[in-house]
Design a protein around this motif. Structure first.
Motif, PDB file in Angstrom:
ATOM      1  N   PRO A   3       0.733  -1.177  -0.210  1.00  0.00           N
ATOM      2  CA  PRO A   3      -0.172  -0.230  -0.008  1.00  0.00           C
ATOM      3  C   PRO A   3       0.762   1.397  -0.058  1.00  0.00           C
ATOM      4  O   PRO A   3       2.025   1.405   0.468  1.00  0.00           O
ATOM      5  CB  PRO A   3      -0.656  -0.075   1.258  1.00  0.00           C
ATOM      6  N   VAL A   4       0.379   2.375  -0.606  1.00  0.00           N
ATOM      7  CA  VAL A   4       1.138   3.583  -0.619  1.00  0.00           C
ATOM      8  C   VAL A   4       0.935   4.398   0.779  1.00  0.00           C
ATOM      9  O   VAL A   4      -0.149   4.497   1.251  1.00  0.00           O
ATOM     10  CB  VAL A   4       0.513   4.378  -1.718  1.00  0.00           C
ATOM     11  N   ALA A   5       2.064   4.653   1.165  1.00  0.00           N
ATOM     12  CA  ALA A   5       1.949   5.514   2.596  1.00  0.00           C
ATOM     13  C   ALA A   5       1.567   6.863   2.269  1.00  0.00           C
ATOM     14  O   ALA A   5       1.626   7.458   1.240  1.00  0.00           O
ATOM     15  CB  ALA A   5       3.298   5.503   3.124  1.00  0.00           C
ATOM     16  N   PRO A   6       0.861   7.304   3.345  1.00  0.00           N
ATOM     17  CA  PRO A   6       0.230   8.690   3.064  1.00  0.00           C
ATOM     18  C   PRO A   6       1.417   9.700   3.266  1.00  0.00           C
ATOM     19  O   PRO A   6       2.558   9.429   3.651  1.00  0.00           O
ATOM     20  CB  PRO A   6      -0.461   8.855   4.324  1.00  0.00           C
ATOM     21  N   LYS A   7       1.339  10.718   2.180  1.00  0.00           N
ATOM     22  CA  LYS A   7       2.367  11.740   2.204  1.00  0.00           C
ATOM     23  C   LYS A   7       2.469  12.683   3.218  1.00  0.00           C
ATOM     24  O   LYS A   7       1.184  13.282   3.900  1.00  0.00           O
ATOM     25  CB  LYS A   7       2.224  12.600   0.612  1.00  0.00           C
ATOM     26  N   SER A   8       3.285  13.365   3.484  1.00  0.00           N
ATOM     27  CA  SER A   8       3.203  14.576   4.600  1.00  0.00           C
ATOM     28  C   SER A   8       2.851  15.743   3.817  1.00  0.00           C
ATOM     29  O   SER A   8       2.993  15.837   2.527  1.00  0.00           O
ATOM     30  CB  SER A   8       4.800  14.641   5.357  1.00  0.00           C
ATOM     31  N   GLY A   9       2.511  16.618   4.661  1.00  0.00           N
ATOM     32  CA  GLY A   9       1.944  18.314   4.261  1.00  0.00           C
ATOM     33  C   GLY A   9       3.250  18.557   3.442  1.00  0.00           C
ATOM     34  O   GLY A   9       2.911  19.165   2.222  1.00  0.00           O
ATOM     35  N   ASP A  10       4.331  18.548   3.807  1.00  0.00           N
ATOM     36  CA  ASP A  10       5.519  19.212   3.337  1.00  0.00           C
ATOM     37  C   ASP A  10       5.764  18.528   2.010  1.00  0.00           C
ATOM     38  O   ASP A  10       6.057  19.220   0.932  1.00  0.00           O
ATOM     39  CB  ASP A  10       6.924  18.867   4.118  1.00  0.00           C
ATOM     40  N   LYS A  89      -1.213  22.631   5.268  1.00  0.00           N
ATOM     41  CA  LYS A  89       0.379  22.738   4.491  1.00  0.00           C
ATOM     42  C   LYS A  89       0.159  22.536   3.087  1.00  0.00           C
ATOM     43  O   LYS A  89       0.678  23.300   2.361  1.00  0.00           O
ATOM     44  CB  LYS A  89       1.222  21.520   5.054  1.00  0.00           C
ATOM     45  N   MET A  90      -0.936  21.488   2.979  1.00  0.00           N
ATOM     46  CA  MET A  90      -0.823  21.275   1.350  1.00  0.00           C
ATOM     47  C   MET A  90      -1.598  22.587   0.629  1.00  0.00           C
ATOM     48  O   MET A  90      -1.206  22.728  -0.488  1.00  0.00           O
ATOM     49  CB  MET A  90      -2.007  20.043   1.087  1.00  0.00           C
ATOM     50  N   PHE A  91      -2.441  23.091   1.002  1.00  0.00           N
ATOM     51  CA  PHE A  91      -3.316  24.144   0.407  1.00  0.00           C
ATOM     52  C   PHE A  91      -2.801  25.612   0.658  1.00  0.00           C
ATOM     53  O   PHE A  91      -2.815  26.620  -0.243  1.00  0.00           O
ATOM     54  CB  PHE A  91      -4.837  23.963   0.444  1.00  0.00           C
ATOM     55  N   LEU A  92      -2.239  25.706   1.663  1.00  0.00           N
ATOM     56  CA  LEU A  92      -1.907  27.070   2.147  1.00  0.00           C
ATOM     57  C   LEU A  92      -0.365  27.355   2.483  1.00  0.00           C
ATOM     58  O   LEU A  92      -0.028  28.483   2.603  1.00  0.00           O
ATOM     59  CB  LEU A  92      -2.881  27.789   3.338  1.00  0.00           C
ATOM     60  N   GLY A  93       0.405  26.121   2.734  1.00  0.00           N
ATOM     61  CA  GLY A  93       1.755  26.079   2.772  1.00  0.00           C
ATOM     62  C   GLY A  93       1.970  26.468   4.253  1.00  0.00           C
ATOM     63  O   GLY A  93       3.219  26.937   4.585  1.00  0.00           O
ATOM     64  N   VAL A  94       1.063  26.289   5.329  1.00  0.00           N
ATOM     65  CA  VAL A  94       1.415  26.735   6.666  1.00  0.00           C
ATOM     66  C   VAL A  94       0.955  25.201   7.523  1.00  0.00           C
ATOM     67  O   VAL A  94      -0.011  24.695   6.942  1.00  0.00           O
ATOM     68  CB  VAL A  94       0.608  27.938   7.169  1.00  0.00           C
ATOM     69  N   THR A  95       1.537  25.158   8.537  1.00  0.00           N
ATOM     70  CA  THR A  95       1.031  24.010   9.573  1.00  0.00           C
ATOM     71  C   THR A  95       0.264  24.724  10.709  1.00  0.00           C
ATOM     72  O   THR A  95       0.812  25.718  11.109  1.00  0.00           O
ATOM     73  CB  THR A  95       2.173  23.201   9.833  1.00  0.00           C
ATOM     74  N   ALA A  96      -0.820  24.085  11.006  1.00  0.00           N
ATOM     75  CA  ALA A  96      -1.570  24.557  12.131  1.00  0.00           C
ATOM     76  C   ALA A  96      -1.535  23.374  13.499  1.00  0.00           C
ATOM     77  O   ALA A  96      -0.858  22.431  13.020  1.00  0.00           O
ATOM     78  CB  ALA A  96      -2.937  24.632  11.743  1.00  0.00           C
TER      79      ALA A  96
END
Length: 186
Positions: A3-10, A89-96
């Motif tokens: 299975p494909v591992a989930p990608k990180s936001g970065d 991170k994916m859509f705004l480039g920031v981490t909450a």
């Protein structure tokens, strides 16, 4: 095949096409300004931004699921973490960050220390009731509704109003059972 591992936001943020941040920020500002001109009432602008965000969230969740390889979250707590760490991170480039959980695990706060939507923004005195980033609350609400979670999303703190961070409260109202349009055994 494994299975494909989930990608990180970065990792996702690095691989997606992006629009210039200043263009994005200024375009959003122009939309808010036009809504203020057209609707005149700040509360109506807040409602319209939320509805626009909801409509975006309903569609954005498909792209998120396709590009992130995130599997089904087991509970609301995990869902909130995925939104904060991967979605923002994916859509705004920031981490909450996710904090302030209630005892039942149905209410939390999503904290944004950086928000690209508010670069170059100062609210005039006539717009003190405006939740400038209300589109984000609608996006979260719409996306969660598409994964069977009915939520209420409200702003608790806003840096444009003098607070130290942006804080959204996300409250799970109910988990909607999935309904299939037909039965597999027929």
């Amino acid at each position: 095949m494994a299975p494909v591992a989930p990608k990180s936001g970065d990792a996702i943020f690095a691989s997606v096409d992006r629009v210039n941040a200043e263009l994005f920020t200024l375009t959003y500002g122009a939309i808010v300004r036009q809504l203020l001109t057209d609707l005149e009432e700040v509360e109506e602008v807040n409602k319209q931004l939320d509805q626009m965000g909801y409509n975006i969230g309903v569609r954005l969740v498909d792209e998120f699921l396709a590009k992130s390889n995130v599997s089904r979250c087991v509970d609301f707590r995990e869902t909130a973490e995925v939104i904060a760490k991967v979605g923002f991170k994916m859509f705004l480039g920031v981490t909450a960050s996710v904090t302030n959980w209630d005892a039942e695990g149905t209410t939390c706060s999503i904290i944004l220390e950086d928000n690209p939507l508010v670069d170059f923004v100062e609210l005039p005195d006539t717009c003190q009731g405006l939740y400038y980033c209300n589109i984000l609350s609608g996006v979260i609400r719409g996306a969660l509704e598409m994964v069977s979670m009915k939520t209420e999303v409200t702003w608790l703190r806003d840096m444009l109003r003098g607070d130290d961070v942006f804080e959204l409260q996300v409250k799970l109202l109910k988990q909607v059972p999935e309904e299939y349009p037909y039965k597999d055994d027929e």
